[in-house]
Write an enzyme that holds these catalytic residues in place. Structure first.
Site, PDB file in Angstrom:
ATOM      1  N   TYR A   1       0.952  -1.120  -0.048  1.00 11.54           N
ATOM      2  CA  TYR A   1      -0.304   0.104  -0.059  1.00 11.54           C
ATOM      3  C   TYR A   1       0.549   1.172  -0.047  1.00 11.54           C
ATOM      4  CZ  TYR A   1      -3.832   3.594   1.428  1.00 11.54           C
ATOM      5  OH  TYR A   1      -4.247   4.776   1.490  1.00 11.54           O
TER       6      TYR A   1
ATOM      7  N   ASP B   1       9.469   3.431   0.103  1.00 10.56           N
ATOM      8  CA  ASP B   1       8.508   3.731   0.680  1.00 10.56           C
ATOM      9  C   ASP B   1       8.552   3.958   2.018  1.00 10.56           C
ATOM     10  OD1 ASP B   1       6.137   4.710   1.658  1.00 10.56           O
ATOM     11  OD2 ASP B   1       4.787   3.842   0.185  1.00 10.56           O
TER      12      ASP B   1
ATOM     13  N   LYS C   1       3.682   9.824   7.895  1.00 10.07           N
ATOM     14  CA  LYS C   1       3.057   9.257   9.620  1.00 10.07           C
ATOM     15  C   LYS C   1       4.179  10.406  10.868  1.00 10.07           C
ATOM     16  CE  LYS C   1       1.007   4.927   7.580  1.00 10.07           C
ATOM     17  NZ  LYS C   1      -0.526   5.843   7.839  1.00 10.07           N
TER      18      LYS C   1
END
Ligand code: PLP
Length: 453
Positions: free
Chosen positions: A152, A254, A281
């Site tokens: 994801y 990522d 995040k």
């Protein structure tokens, strides 16, 4: 226990959330604005959070192992972050110009993350991966990208491929077919996206080599985070690095989630240096953020200088940036100072504490599953973990899929009823607000949930 019985108990405890969801239905599709956090028949609404705890709209207190999907690494409402945000907010919330705060956060990131020579801020991890992919295409002049099955990377078109595909529709394990994860993807997306099998370097090598002349980037979450926190096999990332380097393909890590596993991210922990890195995040300290950065020669595509300089006969209406990148709230001062306060608290010692909490949790769950002869296991690294309800070795997306597809939801609801918040698919994270007793509480709650199954 059937999912119905766990649900019935959940619903008796969450009357206020049910009422709020009914109000929300009138103004949002399904009452929802964030697919990730929704579950049927309605999600609980959050009232507040403090330290390791989160309270729902009915006042029920739970220990939070979700941490806003791994972002709240210091726990809820940490004093040093609140103080920084409150102080800066007094001087204004956002401006049509840069502030010193963005330089300080950029310095902190480039100091920590080895591959980040230069960095730009966005408001989400989605925008970070979107820009990294565009940049790789601009830099190489090639059209295709490769991503891993089960990975994801947010919700822009180019990465909404093969995130949770039904294996029956996804071709062979060694040559996965791209499967749209959303309605509305143009056919060009599937045509230009290669899907790779996690941890199978021979298969990856075959696919990458064959497509190399058209391949701009290989996009890798070094832990397959949302895909189940499945660490890379020995040498896997190194071989991907060698292969991409050999073919002039941009390797993007990522690290939106995996920055949690070391002071300098997974790239430090595994000793592999990508060309570009995306973050999000934890670097926003609880406020919206994303960042992408890497090799200076590649990042220079965003350098806006020159194009509009009237001293050089430029058109002042035009930027010199080969890739324009606006964003009303990019590098907004509140997020910058919240991020910096959080990174300052994330010392190497803090990482050791996070690792110890994660190890304690994984050890406790592993012993519980062995003692109760349950089909299941826990994967993870550092403070991150994921429950898997299969006894097959979990090495990739397909092996992580449980035979009983309801099991993760039963466990999620069961844990909610036991005062523990996880994510629906079983991914969790420890925070620095936790103590050993919180971790033990998790293991004991899981034992009670499994005993009811
Ligand atoms: C690895 C990874 N990349 C990108 C994203 C997207 O980040 P955001 O939700 O901030 O858009 C996520 C979110 O979970 C993620 O886990």
């Amino acid at each position: 226990m059937a999912v119905d019985r766990e649900l019935a108990e959940y619903m008796t405890k969450t009357g206020r959330s049910r009422a709020l969801h009914e109000e929300a239905l009138a103004v949002m599709p399904g009452g929802n604005s964030r697919t990730t956090t929704f579950f049927d028949p309605y999600p609980f609404y959050v009232q507040r959070g403090l330290g390791a705890h989160i309270w729902d709209a009915d006042g029920v207190d739970r220990v939070d192992f979700n941490g806003n999907y791994t972002s709240l690494v210091l726990g809820h409402a940490p004093a040093e972050v609140l103080k920084a945000v409150e102080q800066v907010a007094q001087s204004g919330l956002s401006f049509p110009g840069p502030t010193e705060h963005e330089i300080r956060l950029a310095e902190a990131l480039t100091r920590r993350v080895a591959s980040m020579e230069s960095v730009r801020f966005t408001n989400s991890g989605t925008e970070a991966t979107m820009n990294a992919v565009r940049l790789a295409r601009g830099f190489t002049g090639r059209p295709k990208i490769a991503k891993f099955e089960g990975a994801y990377h947010g919700t822009h078109d180019w990465v909404m491929v093969s995130v949770t595909p039904d294996p029956k529709a996804a071709g062979s394990r060694k040559h996965p077919k791209p499967v749209a994860w959303s309605a509305g993807l143009p056919p060009a997306v599937l045509k230009h996206t290669l899907v790779l099998p996690w941890n199978d370097i021979e298969a990856c090598e075959e696919i990458i080599t064959k497509e190399a002349p058209n391949l701009a980037a290989v996009l890798v979450d070094p832990l397959l985070g949302i895909g189940g926190v499945i660490p890379p096999a020995e040498g896997f990332l190194e071989r991907l690095r060698a292969l991409t380097e050999q073919h002039g393909i941009v390797l993007i890590f990522d690290e939106v989630i995996s920055l949690r596993v070391a002071w300098g991210g997974a790239q430090e922990r595994f000793g592999v240096r990508p060309d570009l890195t995306t973050l999000g995040k934890i670097i926003g300290g609880g406020l919206p953020i994303g960042a992408f950065g890497g090799r200076r020669d590649i990042m220079d595509f965003y350098d806006p200088r020159g194009g509009g300089d009237p001293r050089r006969g430029g058109d002042p209406q035009r930027s010199g940036a080969r890739i324009p990148h606006g964003g009303t709230f990019n590098a907004n001062p509140l997020t910058m100072v919240a991020g910096l306060a959080t990174l300052n608290a994330l010392t190497p010692e803090a990482y050791s504490r996070l690792d110890a909490l994660g190890e304690r949790l994984r050890g406790g769950v592993t012993r519980l599953l062995a003692a109760t002869r349950r089909r299941g296991q826990v994967t993870g690294l550092g403070s991150l973990f994921c429950l898997h309800w299969t006894s097959e070795p979990v090495t990739d997306y397909r092996s992580s899929r449980p035979r009983d597809l309801d099991m993760p939801m039963r466990v999620f609801l069961g844990l909610l009823n036991e005062g523990i918040l996880l994510t629906q698919r079983g991914l969790g994270a420890c925070s620095l607000a936790m103590i050993d007793e919180d971790v033990d509480r998790f293991v004991n709650a899981l034992a009670r949930v499994l005993a009811r199954q």
